[in-house]
Design an enzyme around this catalytic site. Structure first.
Site, PDB file in Angstrom:
ATOM      1  N   ILE A 193       0.869  -1.165   0.000  1.00 51.31           N
ATOM      2  CA  ILE A 193       0.000   0.000   0.000  1.00 51.31           C
ATOM      3  C   ILE A 193       0.911   1.222   0.000  1.00 51.31           C
ATOM      4  O   ILE A 193       2.078   1.142   0.400  1.00 51.31           O
ATOM      5  CB  ILE A 193      -0.988   0.026   1.199  1.00 51.31           C
ATOM      6  N   ASP A 194       0.399   2.351  -0.457  1.00 50.73           N
ATOM      7  CA  ASP A 194       1.216   3.554  -0.568  1.00 50.73           C
ATOM      8  C   ASP A 194       1.814   3.945   0.774  1.00 50.73           C
ATOM      9  O   ASP A 194       1.202   3.727   1.831  1.00 50.73           O
ATOM     10  CB  ASP A 194       0.375   4.725  -1.091  1.00 50.73           C
ATOM     11  N   LYS A 195       2.973   4.562   0.719  1.00 53.31           N
ATOM     12  CA  LYS A 195       3.638   5.027   1.936  1.00 53.31           C
ATOM     13  C   LYS A 195       2.720   5.917   2.773  1.00 53.31           C
ATOM     14  O   LYS A 195       2.662   5.792   4.002  1.00 53.31           O
ATOM     15  CB  LYS A 195       4.908   5.802   1.573  1.00 53.31           C
TER      16      LYS A 195
END
Length: 251
Positions: A56-58
């Site tokens: 998942i995105d940072k």
């Protein structure tokens, strides 16, 4: 000032670890940001070496699953590749959509521009499908549930952009970086404007729920990641003022 913990533990056994991470942590090594803090490295002290099976995105908070051994890594990676995993995200967006539910089926090309954003591209893009459900309208904001059926980089953010919506405080896909402030949504607010701290000033995207088959037993398991403090405070205030609660309307 209280320090936000990097993660809380949702589940652990000999084969998997499921964590609820804060915004700002990478899941694993990233070629664009090699020095950024990583959840797998931070959690290694407690769990030993962890093997990433999805990303998942940072800047996204929420549910992350890691394998703890090679066998579990193969089994879980296969589930994600076959799209057997059910993923549910909650986000706060600017504006109000004209639909209750919609599906976006737009092919996406990761790293498609100079800012490394994912862009729509009918010819070179890869298949990408996301189902969206409106959870509630709160004045100039709306809560939306996103269920990506594929796993492209920045898929939810890019698909929202394609239908004219953007997530609150999205640094890449929104031109509006204005944080959520109580003074701007509550008419009776009487605080000190110079001392006010925003309710939410980071990407308002949360990996809320993940359903997998356990890699060893095959048991169907659903993990739910509670909202982090900033998102929970925003939810409570918006629900109190506008009467729309995303957790009350979540499926």
């Amino acid at each position: 000032m209280k320090i936000t913990p990097d993660y809380t533990v949702l589940h652990r056994d000999d084969d998997i670890v499921v964590l609820n991470k804060r915004s700002g942590l990478l899941i694993a090594a990233d070629r664009y940001d090699e020095t950024a803090p990583r959840l797998d490295v931070i959690a290694k002290e407690s769990f030993g070496t962890l093997f990433a099976v999805h990303r998942i995105d940072k800047d996204t908070s929420g549910c992350v699953i890691y394998a703890r051994n090679a066998e579990s890594h193969r089994a879980l990676s296969g589930q994600f590749e076959r799209r057997d995993v059910q993923k549910c995200y909650h986000c706060l967006v600017y504006g109000r959509p004209l639909w209750e539910e919609t599906r976006v089926d737009v092919r996406l090309l990761p790293d498609g521009d100079a800012r490394h954003r994912t862009v729509a591209h009918a010819r070179r893009g890869k298949e990408a499908v996301t189902d969206f459900h409106l959870l509630g309208v709160c004045g100039s904001y709306s809560w939306i549930e996103a269920r990506p059926l594929t796993g492209r980089t920045h898929q939810i953010r890019a698909h929202l952009k394609e239908i004219g919506l953007s997530i609150v405080c999205d640094p890449l896909y929104s031109g509006n970086q204005k944080p959520v402030r109580l003074s701007e949504i509550k008419r009776s607010w009487r605080g000190d404007a110079d001392e006010e701290r925003p309710l939410l000033n980071r990407l308002a995207l949360h990996a809320y729920q993940l359903t997998i088959a356990h890699p060893k037993t095959g048991e169907q398991m659903t993990f739910t990641a509670p909202y982090p403090k900033d998102m929970e405070a925003t939810r409570r205030q918006l629900a109190s003022i506008f009467g729309a609660d995303p957790l009350g309307n979540a499926r």
